[in-house]
Design a protein around this motif. Structure first.
Motif, mmCIF file in Angstrom:
data_model
loop_
_atom_site.group_PDB
_atom_site.id
_atom_site.type_symbol
_atom_site.label_atom_id
_atom_site.label_comp_id
_atom_site.label_asym_id
_atom_site.label_seq_id
_atom_site.Cartn_x
_atom_site.Cartn_y
_atom_site.Cartn_z
ATOM 1 N N GLY A 121 -3.904 4.170 -7.571
ATOM 2 C CA GLY A 121 -5.125 3.882 -6.840
ATOM 3 C C GLY A 121 -5.508 2.435 -7.084
ATOM 4 O O GLY A 121 -6.052 2.114 -8.135
ATOM 5 N N GLU A 171 0.833 -1.206 0.000
ATOM 6 C CA GLU A 171 0.000 0.000 0.000
ATOM 7 C C GLU A 171 0.869 1.258 0.000
ATOM 8 O O GLU A 171 0.564 2.228 -0.693
ATOM 9 C CB GLU A 171 -0.925 0.009 1.220
ATOM 10 C CG GLU A 171 -2.052 -0.973 1.129
ATOM 11 C CD GLU A 171 -2.876 -1.041 2.417
ATOM 12 O OE1 GLU A 171 -2.432 -0.483 3.451
ATOM 13 O OE2 GLU A 171 -3.949 -1.656 2.379
ATOM 14 N N HIS A 172 1.964 1.238 0.756
ATOM 15 C CA HIS A 172 2.859 2.398 0.817
ATOM 16 C C HIS A 172 3.513 2.661 -0.538
ATOM 17 O O HIS A 172 3.561 3.801 -1.006
ATOM 18 C CB HIS A 172 3.921 2.172 1.902
ATOM 19 C CG HIS A 172 4.890 3.289 2.035
ATOM 20 N ND1 HIS A 172 4.532 4.539 2.512
ATOM 21 C CD2 HIS A 172 6.204 3.364 1.725
ATOM 22 C CE1 HIS A 172 5.598 5.332 2.504
ATOM 23 N NE2 HIS A 172 6.616 4.643 2.029
ATOM 24 N N LEU A 217 -4.343 -5.047 -4.607
ATOM 25 C CA LEU A 217 -3.297 -5.010 -3.586
ATOM 26 C C LEU A 217 -2.929 -6.422 -3.143
ATOM 27 O O LEU A 217 -1.740 -6.746 -2.988
ATOM 28 C CB LEU A 217 -3.749 -4.177 -2.387
ATOM 29 C CG LEU A 217 -3.774 -2.671 -2.595
ATOM 30 C CD1 LEU A 217 -4.490 -1.985 -1.434
ATOM 31 C CD2 LEU A 217 -2.366 -2.127 -2.742
ATOM 32 N N ALA A 262 2.399 1.697 -3.463
ATOM 33 C CA ALA A 262 1.347 2.132 -4.385
ATOM 34 C C ALA A 262 1.020 3.602 -4.164
ATOM 35 O O ALA A 262 0.814 4.354 -5.121
ATOM 36 C CB ALA A 262 0.104 1.272 -4.201
ATOM 37 N N HIS A 263 1.008 4.018 -2.907
ATOM 38 C CA HIS A 263 0.748 5.433 -2.600
ATOM 39 C C HIS A 263 1.866 6.315 -3.159
ATOM 40 O O HIS A 263 1.596 7.369 -3.754
ATOM 41 C CB HIS A 263 0.620 5.627 -1.089
ATOM 42 C CG HIS A 263 0.520 7.062 -0.673
ATOM 43 N ND1 HIS A 263 -0.620 7.814 -0.874
ATOM 44 C CD2 HIS A 263 1.421 7.890 -0.098
ATOM 45 C CE1 HIS A 263 -0.415 9.047 -0.427
ATOM 46 N NE2 HIS A 263 0.816 9.113 0.052
ATOM 47 N N LEU A 264 3.128 5.901 -2.975
ATOM 48 C CA LEU A 264 4.252 6.679 -3.490
ATOM 49 C C LEU A 264 4.216 6.771 -5.017
ATOM 50 O O LEU A 264 4.607 7.792 -5.591
ATOM 51 C CB LEU A 264 5.581 6.065 -3.044
ATOM 52 C CG LEU A 264 5.886 6.134 -1.550
ATOM 53 C CD1 LEU A 264 7.167 5.376 -1.250
ATOM 54 C CD2 LEU A 264 5.997 7.583 -1.077
ATOM 55 N N ARG A 300 1.563 6.827 -6.705
ATOM 56 C CA ARG A 300 0.282 7.462 -7.040
ATOM 57 C C ARG A 300 -0.636 6.501 -7.789
ATOM 58 O O ARG A 300 -1.283 6.851 -8.770
ATOM 59 C CB ARG A 300 0.485 8.729 -7.861
ATOM 60 C CG ARG A 300 1.379 9.779 -7.240
ATOM 61 C CD ARG A 300 0.734 10.346 -5.972
ATOM 62 N NE ARG A 300 1.440 11.531 -5.489
ATOM 63 C CZ ARG A 300 2.259 11.557 -4.443
ATOM 64 N NH1 ARG A 300 2.515 10.450 -3.782
ATOM 65 N NH2 ARG A 300 2.832 12.675 -4.053
#
Length: 98
Positions: free
Chosen positions: A19, A10-11, A25, A13-15, A17
């Motif tokens: 969704g 998740e981290h 995931l 994927a967040h970095l 960008r």
């Protein structure tokens, strides 16, 4: 070699960008951990006898030779220029004022 947790995926994927949905995931967590497991197998292989410059494919130049050939004359090259001044194309300035 350690494994990636769902929070790690998740981290990342967040970095990046991205969704991602919950099922994406979960799938990526499994795929990334599989890649890390395979890397651990490769890292354990004896590679002392392999020279550092070894390639898996042959190295060759895929570009053609540079050969001079006839080019357009000034008239043909400037035929579609919207505004000319002699043998030059006139363009608006990009730096400075009007």
């Amino acid at each position: 070699m350690g494994t990636l947790s769902r929070a790690d995926v998740e981290h990342v994927a967040h970095l990046a960008r991205l969704g991602l949905a919950d099922e994406e995931l979960a799938r990526l967590e499994g795929e990334l951990n599989h890649i890390l497991d395979q890397y651990a197998v490769l890292a354990g292989l004896p590679t002392d006898e392999i020279p550092p410059t070894a390639q898996v494919i042959e190295l060759e130049n895929i570009l053609r030779d540079d050969v001079a050939s006839p080019s357009l004359g000034v008239r043909e090259a400037l035929a579609n220029a919207p505004l000319r001044e002699g043998d030059l194309v006139v363009v608006p300035p990009v730096i400075g004022g009007e």
